[in-house]
Design a protein around this motif. Structure first.
Motif, PDB file in Angstrom:
ATOM      1  N   LEU A 346       0.829  -1.208   0.000  1.00  0.00           N
ATOM      2  CA  LEU A 346       0.000   0.000   0.000  1.00  0.00           C
ATOM      3  C   LEU A 346       0.863   1.258   0.000  1.00  0.00           C
ATOM      4  O   LEU A 346       0.532   2.258  -0.648  1.00  0.00           O
ATOM      5  N   ARG A 347       1.969   1.205   0.707  1.00  0.00           N
ATOM      6  CA  ARG A 347       2.894   2.344   0.700  1.00  0.00           C
ATOM      7  C   ARG A 347       3.410   2.602  -0.706  1.00  0.00           C
ATOM      8  O   ARG A 347       3.492   3.758  -1.148  1.00  0.00           O
ATOM      9  N   ALA A 348       3.759   1.521  -1.410  1.00  0.00           N
ATOM     10  CA  ALA A 348       4.231   1.673  -2.790  1.00  0.00           C
ATOM     11  C   ALA A 348       3.152   2.275  -3.679  1.00  0.00           C
ATOM     12  O   ALA A 348       3.434   3.153  -4.511  1.00  0.00           O
ATOM     13  N   MET A 349       1.915   1.829  -3.519  1.00  0.00           N
ATOM     14  CA  MET A 349       0.812   2.354  -4.321  1.00  0.00           C
ATOM     15  C   MET A 349       0.634   3.852  -4.091  1.00  0.00           C
ATOM     16  O   MET A 349       0.462   4.630  -5.037  1.00  0.00           O
ATOM     17  N   ILE A 350       0.701   4.277  -2.835  1.00  0.00           N
ATOM     18  CA  ILE A 350       0.469   5.678  -2.489  1.00  0.00           C
ATOM     19  C   ILE A 350       1.633   6.553  -2.928  1.00  0.00           C
ATOM     20  O   ILE A 350       1.443   7.600  -3.562  1.00  0.00           O
ATOM     21  N   GLU A 351       2.865   6.132  -2.603  1.00  0.00           N
ATOM     22  CA  GLU A 351       4.012   6.977  -2.885  1.00  0.00           C
ATOM     23  C   GLU A 351       4.338   7.058  -4.371  1.00  0.00           C
ATOM     24  O   GLU A 351       4.859   8.069  -4.844  1.00  0.00           O
ATOM     25  N   GLU A 352       4.034   5.985  -5.110  1.00  0.00           N
ATOM     26  CA  GLU A 352       4.286   6.017  -6.556  1.00  0.00           C
ATOM     27  C   GLU A 352       3.050   6.409  -7.351  1.00  0.00           C
ATOM     28  O   GLU A 352       3.102   6.508  -8.580  1.00  0.00           O
ATOM     29  N   LYS A 353       1.911   6.569  -6.621  1.00  0.00           N
ATOM     30  CA  LYS A 353       0.649   6.957  -7.259  1.00  0.00           C
ATOM     31  C   LYS A 353       0.296   6.007  -8.410  1.00  0.00           C
ATOM     32  O   LYS A 353      -0.043   6.428  -9.523  1.00  0.00           O
TER      33      LYS A 353
END
Length: 450
Positions: A346-353
């Motif tokens: 989820l962090r990857a999804m948010i930070e990389e949009k």
């Protein structure tokens, strides 16, 4: 050779040796003898299967009879016991769980004071005491048992603490499937308290429905809910919470290899990557090629999260896992943790949009097929000439563009048959041929016993 311990503790069918109350009483006493030398306190947690109550009482009795103290945390995920063992400075943690198996099975997993799986040497010492006469300490030295009432809250806050301060899941709709297992009262709260719109399934355990129709080993229910709800992501955990399988917004099921690819690439993109990634003999060859193209080292361990952990320590790396969904983030925790791994995705999804599908661009998997053959008598495929001949023939047909793996399960009476190659039709054909060969050997073994 250990008599009771397999690749992930002790596991089997309830009521059949060694998964009996009598054995658990003696096991508790043996563990008490070993671990009281390091400190008197031992934690006990369990998943939601009905037999857990029976074995919890038996283990507690054995431990206090050996002169060690017990702390009971009730139904909690396996990785939560690893964490709580560390924070309570206990000498060991015990989990009563058969992980992804049906409720008719149960088992025991041990954690060390540092929150890792215990060593082979410690397992051997426990087995030594299992063969000794059980003697109760004098009455004034009998251990005491207490219940930890705030265990769930402690673990929830720990999981949330692995997500960056200032980051939130607001705007994401997530379906969380807890397999009617040990995460039912913690996983939905973790994601909702971080801001996500959470739809929960598999959160009504009755002692008999753990892993029955949902969870990491049966993701179809999650897939249907993701599509029906128009969710951004589906998260499936297994009965004890150490496995993670995902479903993307289009309904595609994503396994541990996909999760490793996402986390590793995000760490690389944000300058936080350490060394390489450890997979297992079951990891897809396409994952290895993708890592190679991205300049990420890759090493294979034997199947089992303890072996992944051992190789991570050996290399000094921090990320590893299995296609089944055991994901170990050693820079955050000491063992496989489904909730923590999901938060890293989820962090990857948010930070990389990016969506989950977009994060997986660049990973092209080889067709792979796995079939399990249930056997009456366990055996090693490596010691069967007919199977080795069949494997050699299969490898000839693959011509260096695939892999064949036959191995005995360390937790169930199964022989796992896996074939991987560029051509799906050939993969399917070779699996069927190898399964027939395994079934023939299994039949001969069964007849020899009878």
């Amino acid at each position: 050779m250990r008599k009771y311990f397999g690749t992930d503790g002790i596991r089997g069918e309830v009521g059949k040796a060694p998964i009996t109350p009598e054995f658990m009483l003696k096991l508790g006493w043996a563990a008490g003898q070993v671990f009281k030398e390091q400190g008197k306190k031992i934690l006990i947690g369990k998943d939601t299967r009905i037999s857990g109550y029976m074995f919890e009482s038996a283990l507690e009795s054995g431990i206090v009879a050996a002169g060690a103290d017990v702390r009971l945390v009730g139904p909690m995920p396996t990785p939560a016991i690893a964490y709580l063992t560390r924070t309570f400075r206990a000498s060991a943690g015990i989990v009563i769980s058969a992980s992804h198996n049906p409720y008719t099975d149960n088992g025991i997993k041990f954690f060390s004071a540092e929150g890792g799986k215990i060593s082979d040497e410690i397992e051997e010492r426990i087995e030594y005491y299992l063969e000794q006469p059980m003697e109760v300490v004098q009455s004034e030295y009998i251990g005491r048992a207490k219940r930890i009432e705030d265990a769930a809250g402690r673990y929830i806050e720990y999981c949330k603490g692995t997500f960056p301060i200032g980051r939130q899941l607001t705007g994401l709709k997530i379906v969380v499937d807890c397999a009617d297992g040990a995460t039912y009262h913690v996983a939905p709260r973790v994601f909702s308290e971080l801001g996500a719109d959470v739809i929960s399934v598999g959160v009504n355990p009755d002692g008999l429905n753990i892993n029955e129709v949902s969870g990491a080993t049966k993701p179809e229910l999650l897939r249907k809910n993701v599509l029906a709800e128009g969710a951004d992501l589906g998260i499936a955990l297994d009965g004890d919470g150490d496995r993670l399988i995902l479903v993307d917004a289009k309904g595609n099921v994503r396994d541990g290899d996909d999760i490793l690819y996402i986390i590793a690439n995000h760490l690389m993109n944000t300058g936080r990557f350490n060394g390489g990634v450890v997979g297992t003999l079951m990891s897809n060859f396409g994952l290895e090629l993708a890592f190679s193209e991205n300049g990420i080292g890759f090493s294979r361990a034997k199947v089992g999260d303890r072996y992944v952990n051992e190789k991570l320590v050996q290399h000094g790396w921090s990320l590893g896992g299995e296609p089944s969904g055991h994901i170990v983030c050693r820079d955050i925790t000491t063992t496989g943790d489904g909730i923590v791994a999901a938060l890293q995705v989820l962090r990857a999804m948010i930070e990389e949009k990016k969506t989950l599908e977009q994060l997986l661009e660049g990973l092209v998997k080889f067709p792979q097929k796995l079939k399990n053959v249930r056997v009456a008598a366990r055996f090693s495929p490596a010691e069967e000439p007919s199977l080795q001949k069949a494997i050699a023939h299969a490898n000839e047909r693959l011509n260096g563009l695939g892999r064949v793996l036959l191995r005995a399960s360390g937790t169930e009476p199964l022989i796992r048959v896996m074939v991987e190659g560029r051509d799906q039709k050939m993969v399917d054909e070779l699996v069927d041929v190898l399964v027939a060969e395994v079934e023939a050997v299994a039949k001969e073994k069964a007849q020899a016993i009878s």
